[in-house]
Each structure stands twice: as C-alpha cells, then as structure tokens.
Design a protein around this motif. Structure first.
Motif: not given
Length: 342
Positions: A12, A216, A313
């Motif tokens: 991402s 994350y 990401g």
C-alpha cells in the motif's frame, strides 16, 4: 529479475486527497459511481509514476483501488455478511466491528483482475500484487458458519488460489500474500497457516511471496511493539516451516525493529524482501542507513536473493513522506549495488 537488489514496496501507498481521506487505514472514498472508478484509475497512474520516478524496480498498484488490504477482498465474497457485524479482537491488539461468515464462502468473480490488467498496460516493469493471506483474513472475520479456523483457512486458500491464477494470467509477476497474523498466532502457523499458503499458491505460474511484519505504523501496533521486549523472535518459530513451503519470496520487517538479523539464516535459499524502511515514523532514512541495513542482511541472505523493501505498507503516511522514503530505498540499494560491482 537479473538486476541485483531490485527494490519494491510491501504494497500500500498513500491515496491522493482527491480520491479518499488521507493518512487512514479505512479511508472513505470522496466520489462514487463512474467518477470513483475513473478516479481510482487516475490514482493508479499517479502511484505508478511516483514509484518509477523514485527508481522502484518492482512496482505495485499501491492498493489504490481498495479501501483496506483485507476487507476489499472479503466484501466481494458470497457468504460474508457485512451488515451483520460482531466486535472482535484483531491480532490480540484492538477491537473492531467485523463482518460475519453466515454461510459457505465463495468468490462470485475475480476481485482485482481488471485493475491488474489496467496496471499491466501502463508499464513493462515487473508487477507485484498483494492479496490478504488466509490467516489474516480469518482474523478479521467472525465465523458463524464453519466454526473451525483450519477448515475456513483451506476454503479461503482455494478462493485465493483462483484469484492468484487469474492475476498471473493478467500479467502479474509476483503475487504476495499478506500474513501479519503469522507474528501473533505462532502455533497455528505450522498447524494450518503454512498448509493454507501452500494451497493458495498451488499451480501458480508466477512467483509467490508472503509478507510477515509487525503491522502498519498505527498506534495500536506501535504500543504493542513496546511490550515485546528487547528481542523480537517471532520469526524464529515460524521460519522453519515457511522455509519448507512452496513460497518463493519471504518479506519481513527489520528497519528500527528488535528483530535479530541472524534469524534470516533460517530461510537461507529463499528470496528475501528485507524491510529497510520504517513505516512507523515520518523520519526519512538516509541512503547510507538503508545500505547499512542491506549490508548486514548480506551475512544471511545471498546477494542474488536480497530484495530491498519497506517494513510494511505506507497507506497511513503523508504522500511526500512516502515518496522520500521510496527514493531513500532506491538510493540505498544503489550504494550497495555499486559496492558489489566495483
């Protein structure tokens, strides 16, 4: 790839502000209908261009067309009821309202293939496409039907396998299964996590990867990391079975983490995407810091199998930060490439 140390991101990348809310994991779209479809394609073009400008070798879609790395896939499956939600603990860290499995799960049609075809037309660089892994999908679903995680894992693995085969046919070079849950439900990795991954890559004509990180850079994850002590040895318990799996590439977190570098020795022989960019800080790594991480990794990973990457990401980061981090990744890999070629 023939190039030494080909760079890539985990998956991402930040979404443009005209497409969705920024710096969020579950951003709301700002458009709808045909306008949203067109805006997603524009975002694909932009994120591809930003990767190319930064010098990234293996590009991705930046997950621009999906709201979240797991739910965008599961909401396209029959048997998953998003109206009927249950509160569930996600990765033993935070509570979330998750959809319920109300019946047999199946895939009505491909989820990402049209997006992959669109990206393939835009570039001749190798493309990596991410899919949620079976264990991580299970961790975001309330199972009111199968009531057995191992059984559900194999059902999801077959569905993922169908999607992966279609993505390979569309021209994707590497299909990566994201399994952050592997660092949480460690005992189950051997029992059904790796067998499910093997099923997901069965008969695949392109390369496969699994990404296992500590999450994350959101508060729930960074708070959890503070409880893990001075050495994070989760990989030590799961790498032996992953090393024996049919997965070609293993993507892991290293930069600014307490993962002992020598654990990479346990996956010697596999290609390794080494996380050399910290996604939990907006501080930009210097190229030399990146090169230093990669130099250390070379003790445990053969040079032709070392793929510099990000830890995870970068969707929650500001776009300018992500751009600068990608450039640092490229520049750091270039330093090491030059050292080895002289």
């Amino acid at each position: 790839m023939n190039k030494l140390f080909p760079t890539s991101t985990v998956g991402s990348l930040p979404k443009p502000s005209w497409l969705a809310e920024t710096e969020k994991l579950w951003p709301a779209w700002k458009l709808e209908g045909e306008a949203l479809i067109e805006a997603k394609q524009d975002a694909l073009r932009v994120t591809l261009q930003e990767q190319i400008q930064a010098g990234i070798d293996i590009v991705s879609d930046g997950e621009q067309t999906r709201q979240h790395f797991v739910t965008t896939f599961t909401e396209n499956l029959d048997g998953v009821d998003f109206e009927k939600r249950q509160t569930m603990r996600i990765r033993n860290r935070y509570d979330a309202q998750v959809p319920t499995i109300a019946g047999a799960v199946s895939r009505k049609k491909s989820v990402f293939v049209e997006d992959a075809k669109f990206l393939r037309q835009l570039t001749d660089r190798p493309i990596k496409w991410t899919l949620p892994g079976p264990m991580t999908m299970i961790d975001t679903l309330f199972d009111g039907h199968y009531k057995d995680r191992a059984t559900l894992a194999m059902v999801l693995a077959e569905i993922l396998n169908d999607e992966a085969k279609e993505l390979a046919k569309a021209g994707v070079d590497i299909i990566q299964f994201d399994e952050p849950a592997f660092n949480v439900f460690i005992d189950e990795v051997d029992e059904w996590g790796v067998p499910a991954l093997n099923r997901a890559v069965e008969g695949l004509t392109c390369e496969s990867a699994v990404h296992i990180c500590y999450g994350y850079g959101i508060k729930a994850n960074t708070d959890w990391k503070k409880t893990l002590g001075s050495e994070w040895r989760h990989y030590e318990k799961t790498f032996p079975s992953i090393q024996k799996s049919n997965i070609d590439i293993i993507s892991l977190e290293y930069q600014n983490s307490n993962v002992p570098m020598e654990l990479m020795e346990l996956i010697r022989g596999k290609k390794v995407m080494v996380g050399a960019i910290d996604v939990a800080t907006q501080t930009i790594e210097t190229p030399e810091e990146v090169a230093n991480t990669l130099r250390k990794a070379l003790q445990f990973v053969d040079a032709d199998k070392l793929y510099p990457c990000t830890n995870c990401g970068m969707a929650p980061l500001p776009r300018h930060v992500a751009r600068d981090k990608l450039k640092a990744l490229h520049d750091g890999a270039a330093i090491l490439r030059n050292e080895l070629s002289n």
